[in-house]
Each structure stands twice: as structure tokens, then as C-alpha cells.
Design a protein around this motif. Sequence first.
Motif, PDB file in Angstrom:
ATOM      1  N   MET A  96       0.830  -1.194   0.000  1.00 51.94           N
ATOM      2  CA  MET A  96       0.000   0.000   0.000  1.00 51.94           C
ATOM      3  C   MET A  96       0.871   1.252   0.000  1.00 51.94           C
ATOM      4  N   SER A  97       1.950   1.227   0.788  1.00 51.04           N
ATOM      5  CA  SER A  97       2.767   2.438   0.842  1.00 51.04           C
ATOM      6  C   SER A  97       3.472   2.659  -0.489  1.00 51.04           C
ATOM      7  N   VAL A  98       3.853   1.576  -1.167  1.00 54.49           N
ATOM      8  CA  VAL A  98       4.447   1.760  -2.499  1.00 54.49           C
ATOM      9  C   VAL A  98       3.424   2.413  -3.427  1.00 54.49           C
ATOM     10  N   ILE A  99       2.219   1.893  -3.405  1.00 47.95           N
ATOM     11  CA  ILE A  99       1.182   2.408  -4.315  1.00 47.95           C
ATOM     12  C   ILE A  99       0.884   3.883  -4.009  1.00 47.95           C
ATOM     13  N   VAL A 100       0.684   4.177  -2.721  1.00 45.47           N
ATOM     14  CA  VAL A 100       0.295   5.544  -2.365  1.00 45.47           C
ATOM     15  C   VAL A 100       1.453   6.524  -2.614  1.00 45.47           C
ATOM     16  N   LEU A 101       2.668   6.138  -2.203  1.00 46.12           N
ATOM     17  CA  LEU A 101       3.800   7.055  -2.378  1.00 46.12           C
ATOM     18  C   LEU A 101       4.081   7.330  -3.852  1.00 46.12           C
ATOM     19  N   THR A 102       4.072   6.268  -4.657  1.00 50.01           N
ATOM     20  CA  THR A 102       4.351   6.512  -6.076  1.00 50.01           C
ATOM     21  C   THR A 102       3.234   7.323  -6.712  1.00 50.01           C
ATOM     22  N   SER A 103       2.011   7.151  -6.222  1.00 44.75           N
ATOM     23  CA  SER A 103       0.934   7.929  -6.834  1.00 44.75           C
ATOM     24  C   SER A 103       1.073   9.398  -6.454  1.00 44.75           C
ATOM     25  N   LEU A 140      -4.968   1.320  -3.983  1.00 42.47           N
ATOM     26  CA  LEU A 140      -5.736   1.950  -5.055  1.00 42.47           C
ATOM     27  C   LEU A 140      -6.940   2.698  -4.490  1.00 42.47           C
ATOM     28  N   LEU A 141      -7.523   2.100  -3.444  1.00 40.03           N
ATOM     29  CA  LEU A 141      -8.664   2.750  -2.793  1.00 40.03           C
ATOM     30  C   LEU A 141      -8.239   4.092  -2.186  1.00 40.03           C
ATOM     31  N   SER A 142      -7.083   4.087  -1.495  1.00 39.21           N
ATOM     32  CA  SER A 142      -6.609   5.332  -0.875  1.00 39.21           C
ATOM     33  C   SER A 142      -6.346   6.389  -1.930  1.00 39.21           C
ATOM     34  N   VAL A 143      -5.761   5.960  -3.059  1.00 36.50           N
ATOM     35  CA  VAL A 143      -5.479   6.923  -4.126  1.00 36.50           C
ATOM     36  C   VAL A 143      -6.788   7.514  -4.644  1.00 36.50           C
ATOM     37  N   GLU A 144      -7.774   6.627  -4.754  1.00 33.42           N
ATOM     38  CA  GLU A 144      -9.105   7.064  -5.202  1.00 33.42           C
ATOM     39  C   GLU A 144      -9.661   8.127  -4.256  1.00 33.42           C
ATOM     40  N   ILE A 145      -9.565   7.825  -2.953  1.00 40.25           N
ATOM     41  CA  ILE A 145     -10.077   8.746  -1.936  1.00 40.25           C
ATOM     42  C   ILE A 145      -9.306  10.062  -1.971  1.00 40.25           C
ATOM     43  N   LEU A 146      -7.975   9.932  -2.118  1.00 42.20           N
ATOM     44  CA  LEU A 146      -7.119  11.119  -2.218  1.00 42.20           C
ATOM     45  C   LEU A 146      -7.589  12.013  -3.362  1.00 42.20           C
ATOM     46  N   GLY A 147      -7.914  11.360  -4.479  1.00 41.96           N
ATOM     47  CA  GLY A 147      -8.395  12.093  -5.653  1.00 41.96           C
ATOM     48  C   GLY A 147      -9.697  12.837  -5.366  1.00 41.96           C
ATOM     49  N   LYS A 148     -10.541  12.209  -4.520  1.00 40.91           N
ATOM     50  CA  LYS A 148     -11.820  12.840  -4.189  1.00 40.91           C
ATOM     51  C   LYS A 148     -11.598  14.032  -3.262  1.00 40.91           C
ATOM     52  N   VAL A 149     -10.665  13.864  -2.312  1.00 36.04           N
ATOM     53  CA  VAL A 149     -10.442  14.904  -1.317  1.00 36.04           C
ATOM     54  C   VAL A 149      -9.679  16.089  -1.916  1.00 36.04           C
ATOM     55  N   PHE A 150      -8.667  15.803  -2.749  1.00 35.39           N
ATOM     56  CA  PHE A 150      -7.911  16.880  -3.407  1.00 35.39           C
ATOM     57  C   PHE A 150      -8.054  16.750  -4.912  1.00 35.39           C
ATOM     58  N   PRO A 151      -9.167  17.224  -5.447  1.00 32.73           N
ATOM     59  CA  PRO A 151      -9.426  17.002  -6.876  1.00 32.73           C
ATOM     60  C   PRO A 151      -8.403  17.700  -7.776  1.00 32.73           C
ATOM     61  N   LYS A 152      -7.720  18.760  -7.258  1.00 31.50           N
ATOM     62  CA  LYS A 152      -6.752  19.486  -8.085  1.00 31.50           C
ATOM     63  C   LYS A 152      -5.473  18.698  -8.285  1.00 31.50           C
TER      64      LYS A 152
END
Lengths: 246, 401
Positions: free
Chosen positions: B33-40, B344-356
Amino acid sequence: MILLDHLCRDYLVGGQTLRALADVSETIEAGEHVAIMGPSGSGKSTLLNLLGCLDRPTNGRYVLDGQEVSGLSTHELSMVRRHKIGFVFQSYHLISRLTATGNVELPMVFAGIPRSERLKRVAETLDWVGLSARAHHRPDQLSGGERQRVAIARSISMKPRLLLADEPTGNLDSAAGAQILEILETMNRDGLTVITVTHDPGVGQRAQRVLVLADGEVVRRVPGREIVEAYADFNREQQASAGSSS
Amino acid sequence: MMILDCLRMAGTALVRQRLRTGLSLLGVAIGVMSVIVLTSLGEGARRYVTGQFASLGTNLLVVIPGKNETTGGLPGMGGAPEDLTLQDAEAIVRRIPGANAVAPMSMATDLVSYGERGRQVPVIGTTSDFMIARHLRMAEGSFLPDVDNDRGAPIAVVGKKLAKELFRGERPVGKVVRVGDWRIRVIGVMDSRGVSVGLDMDDCVLVPVATGMRMFNRSSLFRILVDVKVRADQDETKNQVIRLLADRHQEEDVTVLTQDAVVSSFSSILNVLTMALAGIGGISLAVAGVGIMNVMLVSVSERTFEVGLMKAVGAKEHQILGVFLLEASLLSSLGGGIGLGLGLLSVEILGKVFPKFPAASPLWAIGLSIGVSVTVGVVFGLIPAHRASRLDPVVALARSK
Ligand SMILES: Nc1ncnc2c1ncn2[C@@H]1O[C@H](COP(=O)(O)OP(=O)(O)OP(=O)(O)O)[C@@H](O)[C@H]1O
Ligand SMILES: [Mg+2]
């Protein structure tokens, strides 16, 4: 079937050599039922481990079925165990997370037998030991006698030529024990060579021949039907020599 | 022995030790998860920055004095200067039909002050085309007028932030500021634009190019911006500009950067950042691997009797090795799968919270973390599995459960 020629097994304990088995020479014919008796520490299990190719002798030769096995590699020994030898242990040694079927199946899994064939043979052997109804029970859901019968079913699932049993009735009451002996005898009558280690002269009595071990040596060879008296004599002698030496 | 049997054995063993299995799954899951989130996050930064460039207009050519051999390298360092002139810029206007806007630039940093307040800021001499080339908008007043390049009027357009600082509440348009020794009238304030390509348009002063060159006492330009009409003609136009200037100078002594080249060099810098972040995530994956090794070692020592039994019934060493290795890699790949899902879920949520912020895990990171998590199981399962396979059957059986 079995030829033992000056078989020795030494253990190195704290820099000292301990002779667990000293110079055992013996022949066992195919289809025989032989019991091994003797006091605790006399080398019975050591001998059985050697016979079962779980261990290698320090000295001497062991010929099984015309094959010299004392010098085989680890890999070759496991093939001998797989195809020729079945084991029954005092404490069953069933794998607790597997059902009766899973336990009986295990040797065939390692032998690479296809699952359908395995399940067929499991059903046959469990039926043979009278446990068809327990096929999906785990060991903790079975009685001691039932567990030992599962273990026997496992030991013969690969159709071995030699069955080695270390105190097979040691943990059982007399009724369950009798049932186990019954099964062993039936298999023996069907041609299986059976070697049983026991403390109980009542068990030894059922064998054709009894080898009595003391301090790693075979000190008596007695026909099964004479063992009850002979073992009583042997015990008296042992106590007398222990008394005189102290 | 078939893989399916192996899987069944490993599976039952794992199910039996729920808590322990769960914890090692968690370890690997956190790693992946940390690899996925950090690279994203890294990838998001890359996209954000390249997006900023793109908003400048990707149709931009930047002409820099001096021949720079390394393509994509940042300009201005070294090379023979003093060769780009206002006449060059005018020639481009006349001779290059693909050019939409041509903005010569001269630049220096100088003290800009109004009354007591003042600060060193970049002062850029340029023309009205600069507004087109850099996609600027006005907050108030007007931009530099479209006049002959050699008319150096004492007028200026200021960035919004600078205007706020210098004039506080007062209206900037019409006020006179000091730039170095010059007194210059403010005619307009640019709308907020933010930092782009190292120049804060909110915090600078624009003056007519002739004014700038006189102020800085220079006869050559800092660079020329050329906005190309049609994006597809960018390379063609770039070559025309190089040829034209080579003609005029009797040698090829300028560098023309396309916006694409600059973007791609920034993009590759940020890719390195992303990889560094992947490495950090990888460390936690390695820690999870050590966790798996630990669990497997405990598991092997607990199941010593089982190994002895397997050997007694004829299991070969490599089969026992296989059972335990599979168990370890099952743990790690299952954990990897869970981690991937959570990541992937966290990245999705991140996208929702910071749409910019365009966070998105790159495909290579996803592939890599799955690959690594499976490998981790095999590598860290090796020692425990090897230990199990080498157990002496007599000793193992004696250790009855
Ligand atoms: N791995 C070992 N290392 C050292 N000594 C051993 C080992 N295994 C057995 N021995 C010794 O060898 C001798 C024979 O042991 P063995 O287990 O064969 O006895 P046994 O006849 O089976 O006894 P019991 O009836 O108590 O099971 C004993 O003195 C024992 O202490
Ligand atoms: Mg014993």
C-alpha cells in the motif's frame, strides 16, 4: 525380507560415544510378525528407526528386499520409505488440522498419485479399518482407538511390504488395543511383514517371534507363545543383576 | 505432488493460524500500500508540474543565445552570449509565417520601490506579444501597448502580489514607482498567475523592451519567446528560426527549446522522485518480508513433528521445501493483493479529497509491488523452508506435538 548384519548405532553425547545398538545380526522373513521387547533404553526405537530407514547405522549392513539400504542417499531413503515401509506410532502422529481423509491421503500426495485415485484408495482403506463414517472428522473429534486406526489406514495407503509399529497400543485401553492388534494380525495374514515394538508381553505373545533387547543387544529370541514366561524370567534376571551390581 | 495439493496444504496451515496469518498479511499489505500511495503522490506531482507547463501554452518556442549541445538542458549557462538582438526578433516576425506572437525579453533584477516600500524583483523588458505567449490576463489597467520596439516609454505592468505589497490599499494604476534610478508609471496589474518555469509572474515588473535594455544598459536580449500558431508545426517552425538566425549571425549560435523538451526534462526529474518514493515504500515491504520470515520460522519449529511425519511417509526434501515456500509466498502475495486493493482505494479517496492534485499510481509501480511482494515471500521463506526440509526425521518425530 530383512537382513541385519552386525548393525551398530552410536550416539555422540557430550563428546562421549553412547552405543544404543551393538552388533545386531538378524534375519526376518517376508510375511513374519516379529515383536521387539526389552526394558526402556534398551534400543528398541533405535532399531525400529534403522529398520524404517529414518536413520542410518554407524556400522554394519542392512539389506531390505534384496537392496542394501545402509549406504543410500537421503533422497533414496525417502523413496524406500515411500514405497516399501509403513509406520504406526504410539501417539498416532496425525496432523491435527487435516481430516481422517486428509491424513490417510498424505503419503499418496507426496507420491504424486492423482486425487481421484487417492480418494478411491482412502475410501477403501478407511472402510477396511471400519471408519468410513469418520472420513471427514478431524483427529480431535476421534477416540484414541479411532485415531490409531486412521494412522494404520495411512500406513498402508501406499501398499507397503513392511509395517513398523512402535508401541501401537501403548496409549490405548485393552479393548481398543485388542482391536488394533486384530487389524495388524489380519494385515499380517494377508502377507504384510509386521514388526511391533512393545512393553506388553500380551502383545508380544501374538507375534511369531520375539526379540528381546538389553543394552543394545539381542539377548533372547523366543517364539511368541512362550514369551509370557520367558519375559518374566528375563525381568527377574535383570533385577537380580541390577541388585548384585549395586 | 501437484501444485494444487501443495496449495491445499499451505492453505489449511494458514487458516489454522488465523491471527499470525492475519498479522503477516497486514505487514505485506502495508508495504504494498505504501508503495502504491507514495508513487501515486510522486506521479501526481509530475502530472501537476507538467500540467502547469502545459497551461503556459505548449506551443511556445524559447530562443536562447549560445549553442547548447545538451537537448532539454536548462538554458542560460555558458555559451557565447551577446548575439540575440531586437533586430533578430523583428526578423522572426517578418520572416517566420508560423509565428503567432514574438516576444523579445531582456531581464535583470532591480530594486523596485514606492515610497518607503521596496524590494528586489525581476524586471523584464518585453513587448505586447508577451501577454499572448505567456497566456497572461489583466486584473486592472492595460498591458504594454503594441508599439515599435525601440520606443522606450517609462511605463510598467506589475504582478499582483508585488502590487499588493507596494501599494497596500491604494490603486496601483497611474502611480509612479522607482525602478533602479528610473521613475516609471504603472499602467496595469496582471492577474494572479502563479509560479511557472521558475518565474513568479505575480512578483515581477514588465516594462517595454527598449526601456528595459536602456535600464540594464544592454544591447542584447535574454531570450525570445515565439508562440507557434499550429502545434503540429512546432518543429518545422523551430528549424526555420534556427536557420534564419544562423543566416543573420553567419553561424549557428542559438538554442531553441520547445516547450515539450522542457516539460520532458522536468518530467524525467520528477520520475526519479517517484522512484525514490517507491524505494521508500519498498523498505516497508522488506520489513514485511522479515516479518514473514519470522512467522515462518515459528511455524516450522511448531510443526517440527509434522515435517518428521512427512519425511516418514516418503516426502522428499524438495517437496517439504516446496510446501513451506508456497506457504510463505501465499502469505506475501495475498498480502500484496490486499495492499494493492487498499492502496488503489486510498489513491481514489485522495483524488476525491484533493481534486486538483492528479494522484495516480503508475502502472510500473503496481506491477513492481506485486512482483516484489511475491518475491519477498519466496526469498524470506527460503531460510525457514530450507530449515524444515533438512530436519532429521527421527529427531523431528521425537518432538511429538
Ligand atoms: N538422539 C539420541 N541422542 C543420544 N542418545 C540417544 C538418542 N536416541 C536414543 N538415545 C539413547 O539410545 C538408547 C536407546 O534408546 P531407544 O530410544 O532406542 O530406547 P527404547 O528401547 O526405545 O526405550 P523406550 O522403551 O523408553 O522407548 C538410550 O540410552 C537413549 O538414551
Ligand atoms: Mg522407544
